[in-house]
Write a protein that holds these residues in place. Structure first.
Motif, PDB file in Angstrom:
ATOM      1  N   THR A  15       0.791  -1.336  -0.116  1.00 27.80           N
ATOM      2  CA  THR A  15      -0.086  -0.069   0.044  1.00 27.80           C
ATOM      3  C   THR A  15       0.912   1.429   0.078  1.00 27.80           C
ATOM      4  O   THR A  15       2.021   1.155   0.345  1.00 27.80           O
ATOM      5  CB  THR A  15      -0.894   0.178   1.175  1.00 27.80           C
ATOM      6  N   SER A  16       0.356   2.004  -0.485  1.00 30.74           N
ATOM      7  CA  SER A  16       0.904   3.512  -0.621  1.00 30.74           C
ATOM      8  C   SER A  16      -0.058   4.723  -0.858  1.00 30.74           C
ATOM      9  O   SER A  16      -1.282   4.476  -0.469  1.00 30.74           O
ATOM     10  CB  SER A  16       2.169   3.527  -1.793  1.00 30.74           C
ATOM     11  N   ASP A  17       0.402   5.822  -1.458  1.00 33.14           N
ATOM     12  CA  ASP A  17      -0.786   6.961  -1.586  1.00 33.14           C
ATOM     13  C   ASP A  17      -0.927   6.802  -2.960  1.00 33.14           C
ATOM     14  O   ASP A  17      -1.895   7.800  -3.473  1.00 33.14           O
ATOM     15  CB  ASP A  17       0.191   8.332  -1.602  1.00 33.14           C
ATOM     16  N   CYS A  18      -1.042   5.548  -3.732  1.00 28.90           N
ATOM     17  CA  CYS A  18      -1.695   5.588  -5.172  1.00 28.90           C
ATOM     18  C   CYS A  18      -3.263   5.594  -4.696  1.00 28.90           C
ATOM     19  O   CYS A  18      -3.670   5.436  -3.570  1.00 28.90           O
ATOM     20  CB  CYS A  18      -1.225   4.121  -5.784  1.00 28.90           C
ATOM     21  N   THR A  19      -4.019   5.633  -5.796  1.00 33.59           N
ATOM     22  CA  THR A  19      -5.436   5.685  -5.938  1.00 33.59           C
ATOM     23  C   THR A  19      -6.207   4.496  -6.375  1.00 33.59           C
ATOM     24  O   THR A  19      -7.429   4.652  -6.185  1.00 33.59           O
ATOM     25  CB  THR A  19      -5.943   6.913  -6.472  1.00 33.59           C
ATOM     26  N   THR A  20      -5.566   3.727  -7.083  1.00 31.98           N
ATOM     27  CA  THR A  20      -6.133   2.418  -7.768  1.00 31.98           C
ATOM     28  C   THR A  20      -5.351   1.249  -7.061  1.00 31.98           C
ATOM     29  O   THR A  20      -4.333   1.184  -6.565  1.00 31.98           O
ATOM     30  CB  THR A  20      -5.785   2.452  -9.279  1.00 31.98           C
ATOM     31  N   LEU A  21      -6.338   0.147  -7.697  1.00 30.87           N
ATOM     32  CA  LEU A  21      -5.977  -1.452  -6.997  1.00 30.87           C
ATOM     33  C   LEU A  21      -5.528  -1.789  -8.099  1.00 30.87           C
ATOM     34  O   LEU A  21      -6.354  -2.112  -9.138  1.00 30.87           O
ATOM     35  CB  LEU A  21      -7.072  -1.795  -6.242  1.00 30.87           C
ATOM     36  N   ASP A  22      -4.223  -2.368  -8.116  1.00 30.90           N
ATOM     37  CA  ASP A  22      -3.897  -3.254  -9.558  1.00 30.90           C
ATOM     38  C   ASP A  22      -3.226  -4.590  -9.051  1.00 30.90           C
ATOM     39  O   ASP A  22      -2.834  -4.655  -7.717  1.00 30.90           O
ATOM     40  CB  ASP A  22      -3.120  -2.658 -10.480  1.00 30.90           C
ATOM     41  N   LEU A  23      -2.822  -5.375  -9.989  1.00 28.33           N
ATOM     42  CA  LEU A  23      -2.565  -6.556  -9.700  1.00 28.33           C
ATOM     43  C   LEU A  23      -1.194  -6.980 -10.620  1.00 28.33           C
ATOM     44  O   LEU A  23      -1.387  -6.693 -11.945  1.00 28.33           O
ATOM     45  CB  LEU A  23      -3.355  -7.690  -9.784  1.00 28.33           C
ATOM     46  N   ASP A  24      -0.222  -7.458  -9.956  1.00 31.14           N
ATOM     47  CA  ASP A  24       1.054  -7.488 -10.791  1.00 31.14           C
ATOM     48  C   ASP A  24       1.625  -9.174 -10.750  1.00 31.14           C
ATOM     49  O   ASP A  24       1.379  -9.496  -9.516  1.00 31.14           O
ATOM     50  CB  ASP A  24       2.247  -6.793 -10.565  1.00 31.14           C
ATOM     51  N   VAL A  25       2.374  -9.656 -11.715  1.00 36.80           N
ATOM     52  CA  VAL A  25       3.058 -11.056 -11.505  1.00 36.80           C
ATOM     53  C   VAL A  25       4.501 -10.663 -11.948  1.00 36.80           C
ATOM     54  O   VAL A  25       4.670 -10.346 -13.306  1.00 36.80           O
ATOM     55  CB  VAL A  25       2.263 -12.028 -12.316  1.00 36.80           C
ATOM     56  N   SER A  26       5.424 -10.809 -11.003  1.00 31.35           N
ATOM     57  CA  SER A  26       6.689 -10.428 -11.384  1.00 31.35           C
ATOM     58  C   SER A  26       7.464 -11.567 -12.124  1.00 31.35           C
ATOM     59  O   SER A  26       6.942 -12.612 -12.235  1.00 31.35           O
ATOM     60  CB  SER A  26       7.480 -10.156 -10.085  1.00 31.35           C
ATOM     61  N   THR A  27       8.659 -11.217 -12.768  1.00 32.48           N
ATOM     62  CA  THR A  27       9.142 -12.329 -13.533  1.00 32.48           C
ATOM     63  C   THR A  27       9.937 -13.499 -12.468  1.00 32.48           C
ATOM     64  O   THR A  27      10.150 -14.415 -13.070  1.00 32.48           O
ATOM     65  CB  THR A  27      10.714 -11.620 -14.168  1.00 32.48           C
ATOM     66  N   THR A  28       9.685 -13.437 -11.331  1.00 36.60           N
ATOM     67  CA  THR A  28      10.243 -14.410 -10.405  1.00 36.60           C
ATOM     68  C   THR A  28       8.841 -15.201  -9.928  1.00 36.60           C
ATOM     69  O   THR A  28       9.123 -16.256  -9.050  1.00 36.60           O
ATOM     70  CB  THR A  28      10.619 -13.782  -9.239  1.00 36.60           C
ATOM     71  N   GLY A  29       7.797 -14.761 -10.360  1.00 37.79           N
ATOM     72  CA  GLY A  29       6.499 -15.392 -10.014  1.00 37.79           C
ATOM     73  C   GLY A  29       5.975 -15.087  -8.821  1.00 37.79           C
ATOM     74  O   GLY A  29       5.109 -15.806  -8.315  1.00 37.79           O
ATOM     75  N   GLN A  30       6.246 -13.850  -8.264  1.00 36.31           N
ATOM     76  CA  GLN A  30       5.448 -13.369  -7.121  1.00 36.31           C
ATOM     77  C   GLN A  30       4.438 -12.487  -7.518  1.00 36.31           C
ATOM     78  O   GLN A  30       4.367 -11.579  -8.602  1.00 36.31           O
ATOM     79  CB  GLN A  30       6.639 -12.320  -6.220  1.00 36.31           C
ATOM     80  N   VAL A  31       3.121 -12.795  -6.758  1.00 39.86           N
ATOM     81  CA  VAL A  31       1.917 -11.993  -6.957  1.00 39.86           C
ATOM     82  C   VAL A  31       1.789 -10.982  -6.065  1.00 39.86           C
ATOM     83  O   VAL A  31       2.040 -10.985  -4.962  1.00 39.86           O
ATOM     84  CB  VAL A  31       0.693 -13.041  -6.845  1.00 39.86           C
ATOM     85  N   ILE A  32       1.807  -9.601  -6.666  1.00 35.92           N
ATOM     86  CA  ILE A  32       1.586  -8.364  -5.918  1.00 35.92           C
ATOM     87  C   ILE A  32       0.424  -7.649  -6.042  1.00 35.92           C
ATOM     88  O   ILE A  32      -0.122  -7.328  -7.261  1.00 35.92           O
ATOM     89  CB  ILE A  32       2.853  -7.596  -6.096  1.00 35.92           C
ATOM     90  N   VAL A  33      -0.103  -7.297  -5.049  1.00 35.09           N
ATOM     91  CA  VAL A  33      -1.450  -6.289  -5.246  1.00 35.09           C
ATOM     92  C   VAL A  33      -0.837  -5.210  -4.597  1.00 35.09           C
ATOM     93  O   VAL A  33      -0.502  -4.844  -3.404  1.00 35.09           O
ATOM     94  CB  VAL A  33      -2.497  -6.967  -4.383  1.00 35.09           C
ATOM     95  N   ARG A  34      -1.077  -4.049  -5.595  1.00 35.40           N
ATOM     96  CA  ARG A  34      -0.799  -2.729  -4.937  1.00 35.40           C
ATOM     97  C   ARG A  34      -2.071  -1.758  -4.995  1.00 35.40           C
ATOM     98  O   ARG A  34      -3.079  -1.921  -5.818  1.00 35.40           O
ATOM     99  CB  ARG A  34       0.095  -2.041  -6.020  1.00 35.40           C
ATOM    100  N   GLY A  35      -2.175  -1.020  -3.848  1.00 38.95           N
ATOM    101  CA  GLY A  35      -3.333  -0.253  -3.466  1.00 38.95           C
ATOM    102  C   GLY A  35      -3.148   0.756  -2.585  1.00 38.95           C
ATOM    103  O   GLY A  35      -2.115   1.116  -2.298  1.00 38.95           O
ATOM    104  N   PRO A  36      -4.310   1.560  -2.353  1.00 41.30           N
ATOM    105  CA  PRO A  36      -4.188   2.759  -1.371  1.00 41.30           C
ATOM    106  C   PRO A  36      -3.850   2.147   0.008  1.00 41.30           C
ATOM    107  O   PRO A  36      -4.001   1.153   0.046  1.00 41.30           O
ATOM    108  CB  PRO A  36      -5.385   3.428  -1.486  1.00 41.30           C
ATOM    109  N   ARG A  37      -3.557   3.103   0.816  1.00 39.43           N
ATOM    110  CA  ARG A  37      -3.113   2.895   2.077  1.00 39.43           C
ATOM    111  C   ARG A  37      -4.291   2.064   3.005  1.00 39.43           C
ATOM    112  O   ARG A  37      -4.225   1.558   3.762  1.00 39.43           O
ATOM    113  CB  ARG A  37      -2.807   4.218   2.981  1.00 39.43           C
ATOM    114  N   HIS A  38      -5.615   2.413   2.540  1.00 39.03           N
ATOM    115  CA  HIS A  38      -6.771   1.771   3.216  1.00 39.03           C
ATOM    116  C   HIS A  38      -7.083   0.486   2.615  1.00 39.03           C
ATOM    117  O   HIS A  38      -8.437   0.280   2.957  1.00 39.03           O
ATOM    118  CB  HIS A  38      -7.911   2.910   3.233  1.00 39.03           C
ATOM    119  N   THR A  39      -6.241  -0.211   1.754  1.00 41.54           N
ATOM    120  CA  THR A  39      -6.717  -1.358   1.342  1.00 41.54           C
ATOM    121  C   THR A  39      -6.921  -2.395   2.021  1.00 41.54           C
ATOM    122  O   THR A  39      -5.878  -2.812   3.059  1.00 41.54           O
ATOM    123  CB  THR A  39      -5.709  -1.658   0.036  1.00 41.54           C
TER     124      THR A  39
END
Length: 333
Positions: free
Chosen positions: A69-93
């Protein structure tokens, strides 16, 4: 400006203000804005304006998710090249929001993980010991540790139709793992460049340029083959382990030409290339140098100079061009 001139200018301005009768108005205006006895203001940091970044791990089914979580305003989903699944979103996620996004994109996540597993190199380990096999242009070469007095080059290649192919490496090179790895990488890069010079006419026939630059890359994180209109064709040093038909197919893929073999077979060969992962030399190799009359692990006599046709390779660093990265991060929004 001289100090007396500045004082004289300030006095003239004050006198002009008093003559025009503006001094009381200016004084009242200044008092209304700042107050008659306004204390000095101390600017403190607002806690709400500080950016906080947090990271926690949650489990959704059989998938471990990293929620950042950070100061971003949207919720998104990433899959890194090492196979790690990452959810990025606002601080209140919340965990419920992250879990809901993962469940909605579960099929896409498994597709990305399957693609990464199918394209990630296996990166096998090689042992710096006599008898270890290193492939050179599709032909297996057994490694032999030779005394330093027997040869001056760090590594030499020997070919014989009956006794097989060998790579002779000096004992002083084996004792340093970093030097041994760099020696083998440079040897493969030199082999790849020599092979490219031989097939230069065939490559020029597929392109519009007769003098196309042909180089090999000693960088580990590169594509296996890359073609640039001005920089030419670049092969990864590890491709010198492939046989010639597979190398031709790889060049066809880089030049975006027709393919004649199964692409899955080529991908399988690329995933199993040795990428420089070496183990620590054996302790008995570090203690003393091998004798010239020592036998190989299979009991056969070591090759001699009179029985072999030598191909001495003087290893030098190979300067390469820019090569594109092998993988890109997958992102789903």
């Amino acid at each position: 400006m001289r100090p007396e001139h500045r004082d004289r200018t300030r006095t003239r301005r004050q006198r002009r203000t008093e003559d025009l009768g503006l001094q009381p108005a200016l004084t009242s205006l200044r008092a209304g804005l700042t107050g008659p006895s306004a204390p000095a203001k101390h600017h403190e940091k607002d806690a709400s304006a500080v950016t906080y970044k947090t990271e926690r791990a949650i489990t959704v089914g059989d998938i471990t998710i990293s929620v950042r979580t950070s100061d971003c305003t949207t919720l998104d989903l990433d899959v890194s090249t090492t196979g790690q699944v990452i959810v990025r979103g606002p601080r209140h996620t919340t965990e419920a929001q992250a879990t809901g996004l993962v469940q909605r994109r579960r099929r896409w996540i498994y597709q990305q993980l399957a693609r990464i597993a199918a394209t990630t190199p296996n990166n096998p380990i090689k042992f710096l010991d006599t008898g270890e096999v290193f492939a050179v242009l599709g032909r297996p070469h057994r490694l032999r540790i030779v005394p330093d007095a027997e040869q001056t080059e760090p590594i030499t290649r020997h070919q014989h139709p009956e006794m097989g192919d060998w790579l002779h490496m000096r004992h002083a090179t084996v004792t340093n793992l970093h030097i041994a790895r760099r020696t083998l990488i440079n040897f493969y890069a030199k082999t790849a460049e020599d092979w490219l010079k031989i097939i230069r006419p065939r490559i020029a026939a597929f392109t519009s340029k007769t003098e196309i630059p042909l180089t090999s890359s000693t960088r580990l994180r590169t594509t296996r083959a890359h073609y640039h209109p001005t920089r030419g064709l670049t092969l990864h040093w590890a491709t010198a382990q492939l046989d010639e038909p597979t190398l031709h197919e790889l060049i066809h893929r880089a030049l975006k030409l027709h393919t004649v073999t199964d692409t899955r077979q080529l991908d399988h060969a690329l995933r199993n290339l040795w990428l420089g992962n070496l183990s620590t030399p054996s302790k008995h190799l570090l203690g003393k140098q091998p004798s010239s009359d020592s036998t190989c692990p299979d009991g056969s006599a070591p090759p001699t100079e009179t029985a072999l046709s030598f191909e001495h390779v003087h290893v030098k660093p190979v300067h390469t061009g820019t090569v594109a990265p092998s993988h890109r991060k997958a992102t789903e929004r």
